[in-house]
Design an enzyme around this catalytic site. Sequence first.
Site, PDB file in Angstrom:
ATOM      1  N   LYS A   1      21.644  39.672  41.084  1.00 23.51           N
ATOM      2  CA  LYS A   1      23.263  39.472  41.558  1.00 23.51           C
ATOM      3  C   LYS A   1      23.940  37.501  41.654  1.00 23.51           C
ATOM      4  O   LYS A   1      22.751  37.058  42.144  1.00 23.51           O
ATOM      5  CB  LYS A   1      23.838  40.745  41.929  1.00 23.51           C
TER       6      LYS A   1
HETATM    7  P1  NAD Z   1      37.649  43.176  36.616  1.00 18.13           P
HETATM    8  O1  NAD Z   1      37.866  41.746  37.018  1.00 18.13           O
HETATM    9  O2  NAD Z   1      37.558  43.050  35.415  1.00 18.13           O
HETATM   10  O3  NAD Z   1      38.224  44.397  37.092  1.00 18.13           O
HETATM   11  C1  NAD Z   1      39.276  44.047  38.284  1.00 18.13           C
HETATM   12  C2  NAD Z   1      39.861  45.442  38.277  1.00 18.13           C
HETATM   13  O4  NAD Z   1      40.667  45.616  40.029  1.00 18.13           O
HETATM   14  C3  NAD Z   1      41.433  43.797  37.968  1.00 18.13           C
HETATM   15  O5  NAD Z   1      42.272  45.155  37.417  1.00 18.13           O
HETATM   16  C4  NAD Z   1      41.946  43.432  39.727  1.00 18.13           C
HETATM   17  O6  NAD Z   1      43.761  43.520  39.606  1.00 18.13           O
HETATM   18  C5  NAD Z   1      41.403  44.483  40.399  1.00 18.13           C
HETATM   19  N1  NAD Z   1      41.486  44.766  41.572  1.00 18.13           N
HETATM   20  C6  NAD Z   1      41.351  43.504  42.628  1.00 18.13           C
HETATM   21  N2  NAD Z   1      41.779  44.169  43.743  1.00 18.13           N
HETATM   22  C7  NAD Z   1      42.130  45.143  43.642  1.00 18.13           C
HETATM   23  C8  NAD Z   1      43.200  45.755  45.421  1.00 18.13           C
HETATM   24  N3  NAD Z   1      42.180  45.463  46.575  1.00 18.13           N
HETATM   25  N4  NAD Z   1      43.543  47.566  44.733  1.00 18.13           N
HETATM   26  C9  NAD Z   1      43.768  47.483  42.906  1.00 18.13           C
HETATM   27  N5  NAD Z   1      43.177  47.177  42.592  1.00 18.13           N
HETATM   28  C10 NAD Z   1      42.392  45.667  42.878  1.00 18.13           C
HETATM   29  O7  NAD Z   1      36.499  43.799  36.474  1.00 18.13           O
HETATM   30  P2  NAD Z   1      35.232  44.727  35.854  1.00 18.13           P
HETATM   31  O8  NAD Z   1      34.252  44.523  35.113  1.00 18.13           O
HETATM   32  O9  NAD Z   1      36.067  45.916  35.425  1.00 18.13           O
HETATM   33  O10 NAD Z   1      34.984  45.635  37.487  1.00 18.13           O
HETATM   34  C11 NAD Z   1      35.047  46.087  38.620  1.00 18.13           C
HETATM   35  C12 NAD Z   1      34.101  47.227  39.142  1.00 18.13           C
HETATM   36  O11 NAD Z   1      33.639  47.102  38.514  1.00 18.13           O
HETATM   37  C13 NAD Z   1      33.768  45.783  40.003  1.00 18.13           C
HETATM   38  O12 NAD Z   1      33.277  46.625  41.437  1.00 18.13           O
HETATM   39  C14 NAD Z   1      31.797  45.801  39.785  1.00 18.13           C
HETATM   40  O13 NAD Z   1      30.764  45.211  40.656  1.00 18.13           O
HETATM   41  C15 NAD Z   1      31.938  47.422  38.760  1.00 18.13           C
HETATM   42  N6  NAD Z   1      31.518  47.151  37.468  1.00 18.13           N
HETATM   43  C16 NAD Z   1      32.233  46.900  36.448  1.00 18.13           C
HETATM   44  C17 NAD Z   1      30.819  46.600  35.541  1.00 18.13           C
HETATM   45  C18 NAD Z   1      31.397  45.354  34.232  1.00 18.13           C
HETATM   46  O14 NAD Z   1      30.336  45.488  33.222  1.00 18.13           O
HETATM   47  N7  NAD Z   1      32.717  45.316  33.804  1.00 18.13           N
HETATM   48  C19 NAD Z   1      29.438  47.195  35.171  1.00 18.13           C
HETATM   49  C20 NAD Z   1      29.134  47.722  36.603  1.00 18.13           C
HETATM   50  C21 NAD Z   1      30.031  47.820  37.484  1.00 18.13           C
END
Ligand code: NAD
Length: 420
Positions: free
Chosen positions: A110
């Site tokens: 990571k």
């Molecule tokens: P992203 O940046 O696209 O979205 C994150 C979202 O969370 C945004 O809408 C943001 O406004 C919101 N957010 C941030 N702080 C917040 C809070 N305090 N309360 C409510 N909403 C809040 O990110 P993503 O890629 O969707 O990732 C989200 C989660 O999923 C992370 O934990 C990431 O590690 C995990 N994840 C993502 C992927 C991927 O392929 N995108 C894969 C595995 C895990």
Amino acid sequence: MPNTAVVEKNAYDSAMENFDLAADALELDENVRNMIKYPERVLTVVLPVRMDNGKIQCFQGFRVQHSTARGPAKGGIRYHPNVTVDEVKALATWMTWKCAVVNIPFGGGKGGVTCNPKQMSQVEIERLTRRYASAILPLIGPDQDIPAPDVYTNSQVMAWIMDTYSMTKGYPIPGVVTGKPIALGGSLGRNEATGRGVFNTLESACEHLGIPMKGAKVVVQGFGNAGSIAAHLLDSNQAYVIGVSDSKGCIYNRDGIDIPKLMLHKEKTGSVVGFPASESITPEQLLSLECDILVPAALENVIHGENAPSIHAKIIAEAANGPLTPEADRILEAKGVFIIPDILCNAGGVTVSYFEWVQDEQHLFWEAQDVYNRLERVMKTSFNDVLKIHLVRKVGMRTAANMLGISRVAEATTLRGLYP
Ligand code: NAD
């Protein structure tokens, strides 16, 4: 800005605690346990970047390789003001078990940079990205360590990393990162892979629990890549998404929110806030809504000892990494909530990243439906593998997933004979 993240425990401590629980249940040999528990490499870098106002600002960045026992390290890069080395270590550790749970030939890594991309211009983000890519260059490569997008990084950021890396070699090397634009060797279906995988595991969970997806009430915290796609697929399959939030606020409609329209609203305004036909609620109210499915899809540690007792969901699908603290886990398990743990639930992203890497290596690209079918097979097989351990060993789903992942890494480590 609403913030439900009361950090009662550092994410790395949680990762270590979860490891111990699963390793105890596996009665793992002490030597193997010590060899696979801790990160193999932790790199801290300082990134001087010229900002648009002419001044130089120094950012701190990290790249952690937790394990390369089963293959190259694999894991995303996060740009966020709260990034710490412990958070990156925790996320790298989870990647190791996650890749093993879905049985793809990668270890765990990571990366992260402590910065606020929302307050930076595109040019500043590009300069920061290229500087970061140069700084972690000795660690990364298609056979060594393969970054991907995570919170507040995207396919454009991956394109800059791929370009920076390729410039040092003199020819294009698409396999150094995944989550790239399609034009640079990205895979069809990668953008929606995490949300789609969340949906696939929810289908399996609903079937196992006898909860019909049609008419199920759903709450989604975080409406970014993972959360919005999962919400969209649930909505398309006749579930009602009654509550949604992002970093700016939370919205609620007891009759269900129109998700395609909400996606357009978010695209136009940058937030879910102010969506017509919805009322504004607090983050605490959102998490405590009466629902069948709660999808935390934002950041870690958002459900903890204090707010877990007020959760009224039947299933929690962890789209985010580490959204529940170990204390929340204990409380919710005792309440009989069915948890689809992060290392299983959100593994769709890394699974299609693996497909992307395979396609890049073969220079042969697959159709979208082919990607979706393969993804669904991997997610449902992995769900059943974890469920079997949960039922036979009578442990929680998280411990079951950790047991599966850890046992595969332990087996690879033992077979490689990495003993001193
Ligand atoms: P992203 O940046 O696209 O979205 C994150 C979202 O969370 C945004 O809408 C943001 O406004 C919101 N957010 C941030 N702080 C917040 C809070 N305090 N309360 C409510 N909403 C809040 O990110 P993503 O890629 O969707 O990732 C989200 C989660 O999923 C992370 O934990 C990431 O590690 C995990 N994840 C993502 C992927 C991927 O392929 N995108 C894969 C595995 C895990």
